[in-house]
Design a protein around this motif. Structure first.
Motif, mmCIF file in Angstrom:
data_model
loop_
_atom_site.group_PDB
_atom_site.id
_atom_site.type_symbol
_atom_site.label_atom_id
_atom_site.label_comp_id
_atom_site.label_asym_id
_atom_site.label_seq_id
_atom_site.Cartn_x
_atom_site.Cartn_y
_atom_site.Cartn_z
ATOM 1 N N GLN A 1 -0.979 5.441 11.044
ATOM 2 C CA GLN A 1 -2.013 5.169 10.040
ATOM 3 C C GLN A 1 -1.547 4.166 8.997
ATOM 4 O O GLN A 1 -2.322 3.368 8.497
ATOM 5 C CB GLN A 1 -2.451 6.479 9.385
ATOM 6 N N LYS A 2 -0.241 4.215 8.719
ATOM 7 C CA LYS A 2 0.325 3.272 7.774
ATOM 8 C C LYS A 2 0.169 1.845 8.313
ATOM 9 O O LYS A 2 -0.133 0.911 7.589
ATOM 10 C CB LYS A 2 1.832 3.560 7.638
ATOM 11 N N VAL A 3 0.377 1.722 9.623
ATOM 12 C CA VAL A 3 0.401 0.395 10.212
ATOM 13 C C VAL A 3 -0.994 -0.143 10.504
ATOM 14 O O VAL A 3 -1.297 -1.289 10.197
ATOM 15 C CB VAL A 3 1.261 0.389 11.490
ATOM 16 N N ILE A 4 -1.839 0.665 11.108
ATOM 17 C CA ILE A 4 -3.150 0.124 11.464
ATOM 18 C C ILE A 4 -4.300 0.862 10.790
ATOM 19 O O ILE A 4 -5.464 0.611 11.098
ATOM 20 C CB ILE A 4 -3.382 0.093 13.008
ATOM 21 N N GLY A 5 -3.988 1.753 9.896
ATOM 22 C CA GLY A 5 -5.034 2.394 9.119
ATOM 23 C C GLY A 5 -5.859 3.407 9.886
ATOM 24 O O GLY A 5 -5.700 3.582 11.071
ATOM 25 N N LEU B 1 1.557 1.139 -9.172
ATOM 26 C CA LEU B 1 2.281 -0.066 -8.783
ATOM 27 C C LEU B 1 1.594 -1.286 -9.378
ATOM 28 O O LEU B 1 0.373 -1.425 -9.305
ATOM 29 C CB LEU B 1 2.296 -0.180 -7.254
ATOM 30 N N SER B 2 2.402 -2.142 -9.981
ATOM 31 C CA SER B 2 1.828 -3.418 -10.409
ATOM 32 C C SER B 2 2.555 -4.526 -9.658
ATOM 33 O O SER B 2 3.761 -4.428 -9.417
ATOM 34 C CB SER B 2 1.949 -3.602 -11.912
ATOM 35 N N ALA B 3 1.812 -5.559 -9.253
ATOM 36 C CA ALA B 3 2.410 -6.598 -8.434
ATOM 37 C C ALA B 3 2.069 -7.972 -8.988
ATOM 38 O O ALA B 3 0.940 -8.230 -9.392
ATOM 39 C CB ALA B 3 1.900 -6.470 -7.001
ATOM 40 N N GLU B 4 3.084 -8.829 -9.048
ATOM 41 C CA GLU B 4 2.860 -10.210 -9.481
ATOM 42 C C GLU B 4 3.298 -11.104 -8.347
ATOM 43 O O GLU B 4 4.425 -10.965 -7.854
ATOM 44 C CB GLU B 4 3.759 -10.517 -10.687
ATOM 45 N N THR C 1 6.475 -3.625 -9.813
ATOM 46 C CA THR C 1 6.962 -2.571 -10.698
ATOM 47 C C THR C 1 6.331 -1.261 -10.255
ATOM 48 O O THR C 1 5.113 -1.132 -10.217
ATOM 49 C CB THR C 1 6.587 -2.862 -12.167
ATOM 50 N N LEU C 2 7.185 -0.345 -9.886
ATOM 51 C CA LEU C 2 6.700 0.949 -9.397
ATOM 52 C C LEU C 2 7.072 2.009 -10.424
ATOM 53 O O LEU C 2 8.249 2.272 -10.676
ATOM 54 C CB LEU C 2 7.354 1.274 -8.049
ATOM 55 N N ALA C 3 6.068 2.592 -11.023
ATOM 56 C CA ALA C 3 6.327 3.606 -12.048
ATOM 57 C C ALA C 3 6.334 4.989 -11.410
ATOM 58 O O ALA C 3 5.437 5.786 -11.619
ATOM 59 C CB ALA C 3 5.268 3.509 -13.146
ATOM 60 N N ALA C 4 7.339 5.227 -10.588
ATOM 61 C CA ALA C 4 7.413 6.540 -9.928
ATOM 62 C C ALA C 4 8.848 7.035 -9.960
ATOM 63 O O ALA C 4 9.774 6.293 -9.611
ATOM 64 C CB ALA C 4 6.937 6.418 -8.488
ATOM 65 N N PRO C 5 9.085 8.272 -10.425
ATOM 66 C CA PRO C 5 10.450 8.801 -10.492
ATOM 67 C C PRO C 5 10.921 9.288 -9.118
ATOM 68 O O PRO C 5 11.033 10.482 -8.881
ATOM 69 C CB PRO C 5 10.326 9.943 -11.499
ATOM 70 N N VAL C 6 11.145 8.372 -8.216
ATOM 71 C CA VAL C 6 11.576 8.767 -6.862
ATOM 72 C C VAL C 6 12.990 8.277 -6.598
ATOM 73 O O VAL C 6 13.520 7.458 -7.337
ATOM 74 C CB VAL C 6 10.625 8.192 -5.793
ATOM 75 N N ASN C 7 13.598 8.778 -5.529
ATOM 76 C CA ASN C 7 14.931 8.328 -5.123
ATOM 77 C C ASN C 7 14.879 6.879 -4.670
ATOM 78 O O ASN C 7 13.892 6.425 -4.111
ATOM 79 C CB ASN C 7 15.414 9.152 -3.929
ATOM 80 N N GLU C 8 16.015 6.211 -4.835
ATOM 81 C CA GLU C 8 16.087 4.844 -4.355
ATOM 82 C C GLU C 8 15.856 4.814 -2.845
ATOM 83 O O GLU C 8 15.222 3.906 -2.317
ATOM 84 C CB GLU C 8 17.455 4.227 -4.683
ATOM 85 N N ALA C 9 16.385 5.860 -2.167
ATOM 86 C CA ALA C 9 16.261 5.898 -0.709
ATOM 87 C C ALA C 9 14.796 5.894 -0.266
ATOM 88 O O ALA C 9 14.444 5.309 0.753
ATOM 89 C CB ALA C 9 16.955 7.142 -0.160
ATOM 90 N N VAL C 10 13.950 6.552 -1.057
ATOM 91 C CA VAL C 10 12.529 6.606 -0.717
ATOM 92 C C VAL C 10 11.924 5.207 -0.788
ATOM 93 O O VAL C 10 11.154 4.793 0.092
ATOM 94 C CB VAL C 10 11.790 7.583 -1.661
ATOM 95 N N VAL C 11 12.312 4.477 -1.838
ATOM 96 C CA VAL C 11 11.801 3.109 -2.003
ATOM 97 C C VAL C 11 12.315 2.238 -0.862
ATOM 98 O O VAL C 11 11.571 1.484 -0.239
ATOM 99 C CB VAL C 11 12.264 2.531 -3.363
ATOM 100 N N ARG C 12 13.608 2.404 -0.601
ATOM 101 C CA ARG C 12 14.237 1.592 0.437
ATOM 102 C C ARG C 12 13.602 1.847 1.807
ATOM 103 O O ARG C 12 13.460 0.940 2.629
ATOM 104 C CB ARG C 12 15.729 1.922 0.465
ATOM 105 N N GLU C 13 13.244 3.111 2.040
ATOM 106 C CA GLU C 13 12.644 3.503 3.318
ATOM 107 C C GLU C 13 11.366 2.705 3.590
ATOM 108 O O GLU C 13 11.074 2.323 4.725
ATOM 109 C CB GLU C 13 12.360 5.016 3.301
ATOM 110 N N ARG D 1 0.836 -1.213 0.000
ATOM 111 C CA ARG D 1 0.000 0.000 0.000
ATOM 112 C C ARG D 1 0.863 1.252 0.000
ATOM 113 O O ARG D 1 0.598 2.223 -0.679
ATOM 114 C CB ARG D 1 -0.894 0.007 1.258
ATOM 115 N N GLU D 2 1.927 1.199 0.799
ATOM 116 C CA GLU D 2 2.789 2.367 0.901
ATOM 117 C C GLU D 2 3.506 2.635 -0.416
ATOM 118 O O GLU D 2 3.652 3.785 -0.835
ATOM 119 C CB GLU D 2 3.801 2.147 2.031
#
Lengths: 677, 121
Positions: B117-121, A179-182, A206-218, A171-172
């Protein structure tokens, strides 16, 4: 949503100052030779809480300074740094700096920049002595931006058991962009070894977002050691540094074994509540812990109201005195009940304001530690009766005089180690602070085993000050001389006790609290100072006297005796001054009628006196009648009316009349000539 | 019914700030001043999420998390650490104890609510 955090500032400051006190006490307890892990932990925790809170509430100067302090403490705690006396000293000084920063933050003023910078440098220098342990900033990797990310996320079976939920992560990620997920199933998995509580499903995302790697990693930061994670950029930007791998793989590992110190804290956690720092925390805790924090003004208001109630009750009791006991039996029984309840209520309300003497005593270990080091003396401090309770207002006012007396003992009383050994005493000097109840009073004693007062030097000094002294004076009279204004026998004024505040000020401050100070000293053996204080300033033990139709209260602490003098004992001296002979001592005499300008009602030959004493001087007050001894609730004249000369306050009597309370010190000072002995 | 959160911190100001913020966001909050108190409370009721400081007297946050994970009711409950340290070692320690994740101090109310909110909505 924006929330105003300022409402928590007061609590933060309160707990931070308490934390500093705890820290200071623990630091002074710390013996570098035998370090107790729990003591270090207590100190660390205090610094840690202050850092956390100051960061959260936006006091960045406090936070950044405390961070250095905490780093040093953490190294000591984990054994990476040896604890030396020098380190302890540095920590003590740093705690002073934190105190200054907190005060500055609280009062919204500029902190003492020089002091802070000085201590900060010292801390930084200490941290730099061991490069490996000091916090070294890690080289920040250049942020890598891509058009999108391909992510392979394979959770370990245990993922759910840390409370994590892969759906939250998906979700995040989806909140960052499309986001597409398989799903990826573990092919080796059989039904037999699959547990319903394990995570068996993985994803190719697959995340189609031009963000920093750090953001994804976070997004994966909570689970990165519980999964296999491969993050791959879909189309790297051209200026990505050459040679930098475009593929980052983090192999999940099992949870690492815990270091030893963590295990030892597990063991401690099983211990009963209430050791080490727990009492301080118990007091500090707001809500939940069985104690609450209340502003002092609320308590003062409550005490004031109870005072009014006591007066009302006294009035009722006095009115009831004329009632017929047989006719008004029930009413009188009710009044008796009211009397008991009021007294109990008053006692419990007063006890709210009571603080343990420890409130003052706790500052002395540090003071003695610092001063002894400065003076090159060896001094042991013992405190007895630190749990003796005293009214908050008295405690606050006794702190300075006590500090002065302890400084004096340290500076002038205790000799140097060599001098002590030569005199056949142990090299280590001793100062004992003692508090306890005696009668309705609190008695505080300061006892040292130093050189004692020097009779000859005091007499010489008194003569050079132009005081009237003789060699035949008793030792106690000579000792009293040090309370005279401008008196100091120290040959060299040091910056320890020679601060321009003399013993006269100490005595004056104690008298202002309706207290008394006495001194006993034996040459070569030491000095014993005794301070006697009332339990509270709100209630006064007084002697009620009548002049004309008015009633006055004399604080019982200043009353020496009451006497009836013969006419021939009263002499007129000089101009209009009169003295009365009391057992071969001529005491200045003052008629209260003259002072308050009331007509004399009693016969002149009545000659009833009450002898009061303050600051070593006596004064005989001529009065009409002695009415008796009683407790009165003190009301401030300044706040209710205006300052009245020679009166320290007022009270309301049982019959509703106002009675003024005489200020013995002022009476003696203004009317008695100096040293009328 | 709003989710019930257990907020554990020995610092009264931090605890009050966390509780106030979460209540303003519509959660129900119970406060505890150390791990031992929190563990007792957790055994008496089921909380949807636990937020715990690391350094506390009597029982620290890591021990609390370890103990909570052993309770049947809290095997899968999100347990978040409030920590001032963000070093990998400290995080690994938390994870090894069974923590779900962490929130690094200092944080502001908005960050706190976003995380919860991320964790439990």
């Amino acid at each position: 949503m924006t929330l105003d955090l300022s409402r928590f500032h007061q609590t933060f400051f309160d707990e931070s100052f308490e934390g500093l006190d705890t820290m200071e006490a623990a630091l002074l307890q710390l013996d570098p030779a035998a370090v107790d892990a729990e003591t270090i932990n207590t100190i660390f925790r205090a610094a840690h809480s202050i850092k956390g809170g100051s960061g959260t509430f936006g006091f960045t100067a406090v936070a950044s300074f405390t961070h250095l302090l905490e780093t040093l403490l953490d190294q000591m705690r984990s054994g990476k740094r040896v604890i030396t006396a020098g380190n302890v000293d540095l920590l003590l000084k740093s705690s002073d700096a934190v105190r200054e920063l907190l005060h500055a933050a609280k009062e919204a003023r500029q902190a003492n920049v020089e002091l802070i910078a000085h201590h900060q440098q010292a801390l930084e220098a200490a941290l730099a002595t061991d490069g490996s342990a000091a916090a070294v900033a890690e080289a920040e990797p250049t942020p890598e931006v891509a058009d999108g990310w391909r992510i392979r996320f394979l959770p370990q079976p245990s993922l759910f058991r840390s409370g994590n939920e892969p759906m939250r992560i998906l979700r995040e990620l989806a909140s960052l962009g499309p986001l597409s997920a398989e799903p990826v199933l573990d092919a080796s998995l059989t039904l037999v070894d699959s547990l319903p509580e394990d995570a068996h499903l993985g994803w190719q995302l697959t995340l189609a977002a031009p963000v920093n790697e750090a953001v994804v990693r976070e997004v994966f930061s909570w689970v990165e050691d519980e999964c296999t994670l491969v993050i791959e950029s879909i189309k790297a930007v051209a200026e990505a540094p050459p040679g930098k791998p475009q593929l980052t793989v983090i192999e999940g590992g099992k949870g690492r074994a815990l270091p030893d110190d963590r295990r030892s804290s597990d063991r401690r956690s099983g211990e009963r509540r209430g050791d080490a720092a727990a009492p301080a925390n118990g007091v500090a805790a707001a809500g939940g812990g069985g104690s609450i924090r209340v502003p002092t003004e609320k308590i003062d208001l409550l005490i004031n109201l109870v005072g009014e109630l006591v007066i009302t009750q006294a009035m009722l009791a006095q009115q009831a005195g004329v009632l017929d006991p047989t006719l008004c039996e029930k009413l009188l029984a009710g009044l008796g009940q009211l009397d008991r309840n009021t007294r109990q209520l008053q006692e419990s309300v007063m006890s709210i304001r009571m603080l343990p003497m420890d409130f003052v005593f706790s500052r002395f270990p540090r003071l003695v530690h610092d001063l002894a080091a400065k003076l090159g003396k060896q001094i042991r401090l013992d405190t007895i009766g630190a749990d003796t309770e005293l009214d908050k207002s008295v405690i606050e006012k006794i702190a300075d005089p006590l500090t002065h007396l302890v400084r004096n003992s340290l500076d002038h009383g205790i000799e140097s180690a060599e001098e002590r050994i030569a005199a056949g005493k142990p090299a280590e000097g001793s100062i004992t602070l003692k508090a306890g109840h005696r009668g309705g009073n609190i008695v505080i004693e300061i006892i040292d085993d130093g050189r004692g007062l020097n009779r000859e030097r005091i007499l010489a000094k008194a003569r050079s000050n132009g005081l009237d002294v003789s060699d035949s004076m008793s030792d106690s009279d000579v000792n009293q001389l040090i309370f005279a204004p401008g008196f100091s026998t120290a040959e060299v004024v040091t910056d320890v006790s020679g601060r321009g505040v003399g013993m006269d000020v100490v005595k004056k401050n104690i008298h202002a609290l309706n207290g008394q100070v006495d001194l006993a000293s034996k040459p070569g053996k030491g000095t014993h100072i005794t301070i006697r204080l009332p339990l509270t300033l709100a209630i006064l033990d007084g002697m009620s006297i009548a002049v004309g139709n008015e009633v006055f209260i004399v604080p019982l602490a200043s009353v020496v005796e009451s006497l009836q003098a013969r006419r021939e004992d009263v002499h007129t001296v000089g101009g209009a001054g009169r003295v009365v002979r009391v057992r071969n001592e001529m005491v200045p005499l003052m008629a209260l009628h003259d002072l308050v300008q009331l007509p004399v009602t009693s016969a002149p030959e009545h000659n009833l006196f009450i002898l009061i004493e303050s600051e070593g001087r006596k004064l005989a007050l001529a009065v009409d009648e002695l009415l008796g001894q009683q407790q009165v609730v003190v009301k401030s004249l300044e706040s209710n009316y205006r300052r009245v000369p020679y009166m320290s306050g007022a009270t309301i009597l049982g019959d509703g009349r106002v009675a003024l309370i005489l200020d013995a010190a002022e009476l003696v000072r203004r009317t008695a000539p100096a040293l009328a002995a | 019914m709003s989710a019930h959160i257990l907020a554990v911190d020995d610092s009264a100001s931090m605890r009050q700030m966390v509780a106030f913020t979460l209540k303003a966001a519509g959660y129900e909050v119970t406060e505890a001043e150390d791990g031992a108190v929190a563990l007792g409370l957790a055994k008496q009721g089921k909380y949807k999420l636990v937020l715990a400081d690391v350094n506390m007297p009597n029982m620290d946050g890591l021990t609390l998390v370890k103990n909570l994970r052993m309770l049947p009711d809290y095997r899968f409950t999100p347990l978040l650490m409030l920590t001032t340290e963000s070093t990998p070692e400290k995080k690994a320690e938390g994870k090894a104890a069974g923590a779900t994740g962490w929130l690094v101090k200092p944080f502001n109310p908005e960050q706190l609510i976003a995380t919860i909110q991320k964790v439990i909505g």
